[in-house]
Design a protein around this motif. Structure first.
Motif, short mmCIF file in Angstrom:
data_model
loop_
_atom_site.label_atom_id
_atom_site.label_comp_id
_atom_site.label_asym_id
_atom_site.label_seq_id
_atom_site.Cartn_x
_atom_site.Cartn_y
_atom_site.Cartn_z
N TRP A 48 31.46 45.65 39.53
CA TRP A 48 32.78 45.12 39.15
C TRP A 48 33.62 44.81 40.38
O TRP A 48 34.34 43.80 40.40
CB TRP A 48 33.51 46.13 38.25
CG TRP A 48 33.02 46.14 36.84
CD1 TRP A 48 32.46 47.19 36.17
CD2 TRP A 48 33.04 45.05 35.91
NE1 TRP A 48 32.13 46.82 34.90
CE2 TRP A 48 32.48 45.52 34.71
CE3 TRP A 48 33.48 43.74 35.98
CZ2 TRP A 48 32.34 44.70 33.58
CZ3 TRP A 48 33.34 42.92 34.86
CH2 TRP A 48 32.78 43.40 33.68
N SER A 52 34.89 41.01 41.51
CA SER A 52 36.30 40.73 41.79
C SER A 52 36.45 39.97 43.11
O SER A 52 37.22 39.01 43.20
CB SER A 52 37.10 42.03 41.83
OG SER A 52 37.00 42.73 40.61
N TYR A 87 45.35 43.48 43.24
CA TYR A 87 44.15 44.15 42.72
C TYR A 87 44.09 45.60 43.20
O TYR A 87 43.80 46.52 42.43
CB TYR A 87 42.91 43.38 43.17
CG TYR A 87 41.60 44.03 42.83
CD1 TYR A 87 41.05 43.92 41.56
CD2 TYR A 87 40.89 44.76 43.79
CE1 TYR A 87 39.84 44.51 41.24
CE2 TYR A 87 39.68 45.35 43.49
CZ TYR A 87 39.15 45.23 42.22
OH TYR A 87 37.95 45.83 41.92
N LYS A 91 44.39 48.78 40.88
CA LYS A 91 43.24 49.67 40.88
C LYS A 91 43.68 51.10 41.17
O LYS A 91 43.17 52.06 40.56
CB LYS A 91 42.23 49.21 41.94
CG LYS A 91 40.81 49.62 41.67
CD LYS A 91 40.23 48.86 40.49
CE LYS A 91 38.74 49.05 40.35
NZ LYS A 91 38.22 48.37 39.14
N THR A 243 45.12 37.73 36.58
CA THR A 243 43.74 37.91 37.04
C THR A 243 43.56 39.20 37.82
O THR A 243 42.55 39.91 37.64
CB THR A 243 43.29 36.71 37.90
OG1 THR A 243 44.23 36.50 38.98
CG2 THR A 243 43.20 35.44 37.07
N SER A 244 44.50 39.54 38.69
CA SER A 244 44.36 40.79 39.45
C SER A 244 44.41 42.00 38.53
O SER A 244 43.68 42.98 38.74
CB SER A 244 45.45 40.88 40.52
OG SER A 244 46.73 40.86 39.94
N PHE A 247 40.95 42.07 36.42
CA PHE A 247 39.81 42.50 37.22
C PHE A 247 39.92 43.99 37.57
O PHE A 247 38.89 44.67 37.69
CB PHE A 247 39.69 41.66 38.48
CG PHE A 247 38.94 40.38 38.28
CD1 PHE A 247 37.55 40.37 38.27
CD2 PHE A 247 39.61 39.19 38.07
CE1 PHE A 247 36.85 39.19 38.07
CE2 PHE A 247 38.92 38.00 37.87
CZ PHE A 247 37.54 38.00 37.86
#
Length: 341
Positions: A48, A52, A87, A91, A243-244, A247
Motif C-alpha cells: 500500500w 501510494s 499523506y 498516516k 487522494t492523500s 491512500f
C-alpha cells in the motif's frame, strides 16, 4: 476553488479505489475468517505504501514534472510535496486511530480471526465520511475564508487535548456511546462467528461484534473531524486532500495487524501527534501573515514523529503497557447488574 483534478485524473483515481476495494473484498471472502500473520500484514503494508508513492510519481509526471516548462515543473513539485506531506500527516493520525481500534478489540476480546471484517467495515466508513467532509470543507473554505482560522484553532485545541490525554488509561466502561448502545439493545454474552445478530431463546439479539462495529463507526466520525482540518492546513486543493486521505486509509487494515503486537513500543507517539497538530494548526492560523512552506511542514512532521518513536524505544512506559480487555458481555466476566439486564 482551483484544483489540479481533471476529469481524467478523477476518473483514474475513482477506478483505482474501486479496484482496490474489490481486490480487498475478494481476498477477504476467499480467505475467510483467519488470524492475520505479521508477515502478511507487513507485505500488504509495504504494497500500500508503494502504491501510494507510485501514484504520486504518476501525478508528478502527469503535471509536467519531467517537461521543459519551468512553470509546469514547479507546479508538479509543489503538488507532489503537498500529497506526500498530507499523506504522512494522515498516516500518522491513522496510527492513533489504530491504537483506538486495538483498545476496542482488546476490551471486547474480539477473536483475531474476526477482526479483518470489522476493520474492512471501519475503513469503508472512514472513506465515506472523509469524502463527505472534504467536499463540505472545500465548499466552506471557498465561500468563507475565515473558516481557515476556525480549523486552525480547532487543530491547536485538539493537539493540546491529545497531549493531556496521552498516557492516561481510557475508560470504556463509562463511555457515553457504549452506555447508550447497551441501554437500547439486547446484547448476547458471546460471539456467534462473524454474525452481527444471533438467536437466543427464540429472540433475535445483537452480538458483541455489532457493538464493536458501531463504536468503530463513532471513532471514524471523531477521527474524520480531526483529520480533515489537518489536511486543509497543508493544501486546499480538493484533489490532493481527497487522494492523500484515501491512500492513507486504504492501508489501514494491514497496518493495524502490523502494529497490534508492537503498539506498546510507540507509547510516546500520541505526544508527537499532539505536537504535529499544534504545528499545522499554527500554520493555518498564520496563513494570512506568513505562508509557511509545505517543505517545512513535511520536515517538521517527519522530525517530530521520528524523535517520539525513537524515544519510545528507549523510554519504557510508566504502566508497563495498556491493560488487557474485560470482555464486558461474557457471562463469566459480567457484573451482577449486567446479568440482570
Amino acid at each position: 476553488m482551483v484544483s489540479i483534478g481533471t476529469p481524467l485524473l478523477w476518473s483514474l483515481f475513482a477506478l483505482f479505489v474501486a479496484v482496490a476495494l474489490a481486490v480487498d473484498f475478494f481476498a477477504l471472502n476467499r480467505q475467510g475468517a483467519h488470524k492475520v500473520s505479521m508477515r502478511e500484514a507487513a507485505i500488504w503494508t509495504v504494497i500500500w505504501v508503494a502504491v501510494s508513492f507510485v501514484f504520486v510519481a504518476f501525478l508528478w509526471w502527469e503535471l509536467g514534472g519531467t517537461g521543459d516548462d519551468a512553470g509546469a515543473r514547479a507546479l508538479a513539485n509543489d503538488k507532489a510535496l503537498e500529497f506526500i506531506t498530507g499523506y504522512l500527516v494522515e498516516k500518522a493520525l491513522a496510527v492513533d486511530n489504530i491504537f483506538v481500534f486495538l483498545m476496542l478489540f482488546t476490551y471486547f476480546a474480539v477473536p483475531a480471526e474476526f477482526q479483518k471484517r470489522v476493520l474492512m467495515i471501519g475503513i469503508l466508513g472512514a472513506l465515506l465520511l472523509r469524502a463527505i467532509l472534504i467536499l463540505i470543507g472545500a465548499w466552506m473554505i471557498a465561500k468563507f475564508h475565515w473558516i481557515l482560522y476556525v480549523f486552525g484553532a480547532f487543530l491547536v485545541f485538539t493537539g493540546v487535548k491529545m497531549w493531556w490525554a496521552a498516557g492516561q488509561e481510557p475508560d470504556l466502561e463509562d463511555n457515553p456511546a457504549l452506555q447508550w448502545i447497551k441501554r437500547r439493545m439486547r446484547i448476547a454474552p458471546d460471539y456467534d462467528g462473524e454474525k452481527f445478530f444471533t438467536q437466543i431463546d427464540g429472540a433475535r439479539i445483537a452480538t458483541p461484534l455489532l457493538v464493536v462495529v458501531l463504536l468503530i463507526g463513532i471513532v471514524d466520525v471523531i477521527f474524520a473531524v480531526d483529520s480533515i482540518p489537518a489536511i486543509f492546513a497543508i493544501t486546499v486543493d480538493p484533489f490532493i486532500v481527497l487522494t492523500s486521505n484515501v491512500f492513507a486509509i486504504l492501508g489501514l487494515r494491514a497496518m493495524y495487524f502490523l502494529l497490534a503486537s508492537v503498539h506498546e513500543r510507540f507509547h510516546l507517539l500520541p505526544y508527537g501527534l499532539a505536537i504535529v497538530l499544534v504545528l499545522i494548526g499554527t500554520k493555518m492560523l498564520l496563513i494570512d501573515v506568513y505562508k509557511i512552506p509545505v517543505a517545512w511542514s513535511l520536515a517538521a512532521t517527519v522530525l517530530v514523529l521520528a524523535v517520539t518513536m525513537l524515544l519510545s524505544v528507549y523510554v519504557p512506559p510508566k504502566d508497563g503497557g495498556q491493560p488487557r480487555g474485560a470482555y464486558p458481555f461474557s457471562r463469566r466476566k459480567q457484573r451482577p447488574e449486567q446479568r440482570e439486564q
